[in-house]
Enzyme design. Structure first.
Site, PDB file in Angstrom:
ATOM      1  N   HIS A 182       0.826  -1.220   0.000  1.00  0.00           N
ATOM      2  CA  HIS A 182       0.000   0.000   0.000  1.00  0.00           C
ATOM      3  C   HIS A 182       0.854   1.262   0.000  1.00  0.00           C
ATOM      4  O   HIS A 182       0.433   2.298   0.501  1.00  0.00           O
ATOM      5  CB  HIS A 182      -0.950   0.028   1.209  1.00  0.00           C
ATOM      6  CG  HIS A 182      -1.690  -1.247   1.426  1.00  0.00           C
ATOM      7  ND1 HIS A 182      -2.892  -1.542   0.819  1.00  0.00           N
ATOM      8  CD2 HIS A 182      -1.364  -2.355   2.152  1.00  0.00           C
ATOM      9  CE1 HIS A 182      -3.282  -2.750   1.177  1.00  0.00           C
ATOM     10  NE2 HIS A 182      -2.375  -3.277   1.983  1.00  0.00           N
ATOM     11  N   SER A 303      15.058  21.642 -15.608  1.00  0.00           N
ATOM     12  CA  SER A 303      13.865  22.434 -15.892  1.00  0.00           C
ATOM     13  C   SER A 303      14.301  23.737 -16.536  1.00  0.00           C
ATOM     14  O   SER A 303      15.347  24.284 -16.204  1.00  0.00           O
ATOM     15  CB  SER A 303      13.120  22.711 -14.590  1.00  0.00           C
ATOM     16  OG  SER A 303      12.295  23.849 -14.740  1.00  0.00           O
ATOM     17  N   LYS A 309      16.095  21.804 -10.426  1.00  0.00           N
ATOM     18  CA  LYS A 309      15.424  20.544 -10.762  1.00  0.00           C
ATOM     19  C   LYS A 309      16.294  19.550 -11.517  1.00  0.00           C
ATOM     20  O   LYS A 309      17.108  19.904 -12.351  1.00  0.00           O
ATOM     21  CB  LYS A 309      14.194  20.827 -11.628  1.00  0.00           C
ATOM     22  CG  LYS A 309      13.124  21.602 -10.879  1.00  0.00           C
ATOM     23  CD  LYS A 309      12.169  20.696 -10.149  1.00  0.00           C
ATOM     24  CE  LYS A 309      11.323  19.962 -11.160  1.00  0.00           C
ATOM     25  NZ  LYS A 309      10.121  19.437 -10.555  1.00  0.00           N
ATOM     26  N   GLU A 316       9.762   8.504 -16.548  1.00  0.00           N
ATOM     27  CA  GLU A 316       8.399   8.990 -16.800  1.00  0.00           C
ATOM     28  C   GLU A 316       7.929   8.636 -18.209  1.00  0.00           C
ATOM     29  O   GLU A 316       6.781   8.250 -18.418  1.00  0.00           O
ATOM     30  CB  GLU A 316       8.340  10.505 -16.605  1.00  0.00           C
ATOM     31  CG  GLU A 316       8.487  10.906 -15.147  1.00  0.00           C
ATOM     32  CD  GLU A 316       8.637  12.410 -14.996  1.00  0.00           C
ATOM     33  OE1 GLU A 316       7.894  12.996 -14.222  1.00  0.00           O
ATOM     34  OE2 GLU A 316       9.508  13.008 -15.657  1.00  0.00           O
ATOM     35  N   LYS A 351       1.020  -4.207 -39.347  1.00  0.00           N
ATOM     36  CA  LYS A 351       2.442  -3.846 -39.269  1.00  0.00           C
ATOM     37  C   LYS A 351       2.676  -2.645 -38.373  1.00  0.00           C
ATOM     38  O   LYS A 351       3.566  -2.649 -37.520  1.00  0.00           O
ATOM     39  CB  LYS A 351       2.968  -3.577 -40.674  1.00  0.00           C
ATOM     40  CG  LYS A 351       3.226  -4.869 -41.415  1.00  0.00           C
ATOM     41  CD  LYS A 351       3.281  -4.643 -42.903  1.00  0.00           C
ATOM     42  CE  LYS A 351       2.535  -5.672 -43.673  1.00  0.00           C
ATOM     43  NZ  LYS A 351       1.085  -5.630 -43.605  1.00  0.00           N
TER      44      LYS A 351
HETATM   45  N1  ARG Z   1       0.202  -4.526 -48.412  1.00  0.00           N
HETATM   46  C1  ARG Z   1      -0.646  -5.612 -48.198  1.00  0.00           C
HETATM   47  C2  ARG Z   1      -0.734  -5.958 -46.707  1.00  0.00           C
HETATM   48  O1  ARG Z   1       0.121  -5.536 -45.984  1.00  0.00           O
HETATM   49  C3  ARG Z   1      -0.164  -6.799 -48.933  1.00  0.00           C
HETATM   50  C4  ARG Z   1      -1.230  -7.758 -49.302  1.00  0.00           C
HETATM   51  C5  ARG Z   1      -2.108  -7.206 -50.309  1.00  0.00           C
HETATM   52  N2  ARG Z   1      -3.079  -8.133 -50.697  1.00  0.00           N
HETATM   53  C6  ARG Z   1      -4.195  -7.752 -51.289  1.00  0.00           C
HETATM   54  N3  ARG Z   1      -5.038  -8.671 -51.591  1.00  0.00           N
HETATM   55  N4  ARG Z   1      -4.429  -6.493 -51.554  1.00  0.00           N
HETATM   56  O2  ARG Z   1      -1.619  -6.602 -46.230  1.00  0.00           O
END
Ligand code: ARG
Length: 495
Positions: A182, A303, A309, A316, A351
């Site tokens: 705590h 600071s 500071k 952080e 991605k």
């Molecule tokens: N740039 C696309 C992706 O990252 C690649 C695959 C594209 N496929 C498609 N059927 N348009 O998913």
């Protein structure tokens, strides 16, 4: 005699499909055959994944090399063509890596870039590379290859962070600190014991990334767009060449599965959560209120207005950026939720999420690993804090238990004792034996020996803070780090 109207028609030639089916700038698209008008530049911009997937370039070429080798060997395309394509791919990769060739923003993604570059180098034979393949199984393969490496990199970074924790712990072996519950002083522990708690968290993170890596290690190539491909391909051979341990079992699943992305980001999110807890410790400990540690100047900021500071900004920001990674986890889960089978363009968002998680964790691990060993500890102040606040009250109760008092009664008696000491403004250790006996007659002369070190030493169980236990744990942890470093080294040297 043809009419004038008919003559004009002949001059125009037969009715033709428009041939500008391509990019806004007139570059033809690979699917141009089906299309009659060029792409709106806003769509081109909106659908491009190049800003993210440029990172997959090396893995894209690697996968293509394995694929084309198989196409040639099985006679799906002539061996000579396969060899020309392979040479071309290697050359194109070199050009990109050496910076002689730049990714073209107008080409949608990294896959189209590699193919366009290949065509530019070796001509129309390049078009045979995409036999028995779709971008759907291609991107699934590339990204698994990438994520597999990302797991390895992250695991290595985790080990270096663990090593940094050990450096700090070993340099401060005897330092005692208050352990908290705590955020109230609870019982004294060794500072090294507290740091080893983070070592354990990171060890679990390491295992998580290892499991994620093992689970994602199946090759989707051969799944085609979604149904498989109508050629006598050799999926296992390609998988083997790429270091996959198996091939995916279902083509529909293989092109739409991003579980491996979830696994990676989820492991990353938890690792960041762990680091955020350490970050919070550092923020507290470096405050004037605690003043347990001094951060190295090189890892703190000042600071612009308050000259006195010194701020724990690294900690952080680590705490703050944890939100980015848990956000990336939500992002990929939401992308996948309710998504119909099989491939949908939504999946392209995978991605951004993974890279965000990977980068944030990597940056945090790196800067923490560099900062930790340079932290200075105020051992006197920590020890004083550890002894204050009746932190040995449990030890007084345990003393009574050893004299045969039931724990609950002992707890009650010591509770009253603490109240008495508090009234008089002293710590328990300052009370006389007579005073102790007023609360429990079982107290003997040796109760006066209850002290910080006896308290630590008494917690001599596996996982406890007794100095000899902690020393063993430090040794075990150090061995573990050395083993993991050696394993990573060996893995890096594998062909
Ligand atoms: N740039 C696309 C992706 O990252 C690649 C695959 C594209 N496929 C498609 N059927 N348009 O998913």
């Amino acid at each position: 005699m043809p009419t004038r109207k008919a003559k004009r028609k002949r001059a125009q030639g037969p009715p033709q499909r428009r041939t500008d089916a391509g990019l806004a700038d007139g570059t033809p698209k690979p699917w141009g055959g089906r299309f009659t008008s060029s792409m709106d530049p806003r769509v081109e911009q909106y659908t491009s994944s190049l800003a993210q997937d440029g990172r997959l370039l090396g893995h894209d070429v690697l996968a293509s090399l394995a694929h084309v080798e198989m196409l040639g060997r099985t006679g799906i395309i002539p061996q000579q063509d396969a060899e020309r394509i392979a040479r071309g791919l290697n050359a194109v990769l070199d050009e990109f890596v050496d910076g002689k060739r730049k990714l073209r923003q107008d080409l949608e993604d990294v896959h189209m870039n590699v193919e366009a570059a290949l065509t530019e180098r070796i001509g129309p034979v390049a078009g045979k590379l995409h036999t028995a393949r779709s971008r759907n199984d291609q991107v699934a393969t590339d990204f698994r290859l990438y994520a597999r490496d990302a797991c390895m990199r992250t695991m290595e970074a985790l080990v270096e962070m663990q090593a940094a924790l050990l450096d700090l712990a070993e340099a401060n072996r005897g330092v005692v600190m208050p352990g908290y519950t705590h955020l109230q002083r609870a019982q004294p522990i060794l500072f090294a014991h507290h740091l080893l708690a983070y070592f354990e968290m990171l060890a679990r993170d390491h295992v998580r990334f290892g499991l994620a890596r093992a689970m994602m290690n199946e090759c989707p190539l051969g799944s085609g767009a979604l149904a498989g491909v109508p050629y006598p391909i050799e999926r296992e051979a390609v998988a083997h060449a790429l270091g996959f341990s198996d091939v995916t079992a279902n083509s529909v699943d293989a092109v739409s599965d991003r579980d491996f992305v979830v696994d990676f980001i989820s492991a990353a999110a938890l690792a960041m959560v762990h680091l955020s807890r350490l970050a919070e410790d550092l923020v507290l400990w470096s405050s004037a209120e605690f003043a347990f540690v001094r951060l190295p100047d090189a890892f703190a900021t000042g600071s612009s207005i308050m000259p006195q500071k010194k701020n724990p900004d690294v900690a952080e920001l680590a705490r703050g950026r944890t939100g980015r990674v848990t956000g990336a986890l939500m992002s990929i889960l939401m992308t996948l939720k309710g998504l119909p089978l099989a491939y949908n363009r939504d999946l392209q968002e995978d991605k951004r999420a993974l890279f965000e998680a990977e980068d944030t964790l990597a940056d945090t691990l790196e800067v923490f690993a560099a900062m930790l060993p340079k932290i200075e500890v105020d051992r006197a102040r920590m020890r004083k804090a550890a002894a204050a606040g009746h932190s040995l009250a449990t030890d007084y109760a345990d003393y009574l238990v050893r004299q045969g008092v039931p724990f609950r009664s002992a707890h009650e008696a010591v509770g009253k004792l603490v109240g008495y000491a508090e009234e008089r403004g002293v710590e328990l250790g300052r009370l006389s034996l007579d005073e102790l006996r007023r609360f429990a007659p079982e107290f003997g002369e040796d109760a006066r020996r209850i002290a910080l070190m006896s308290s630590l030493r008494s917690r001599d169980v596996i996982g406890g803070t007794a100095p000899r236990r902690v020393a063993n744990e430090l040794r075990r942890a150090r061995r573990e780090v050395e083993q993991l470093r050696a394993m990573a080294e060996a893995a890096r040297e594998e062909p």
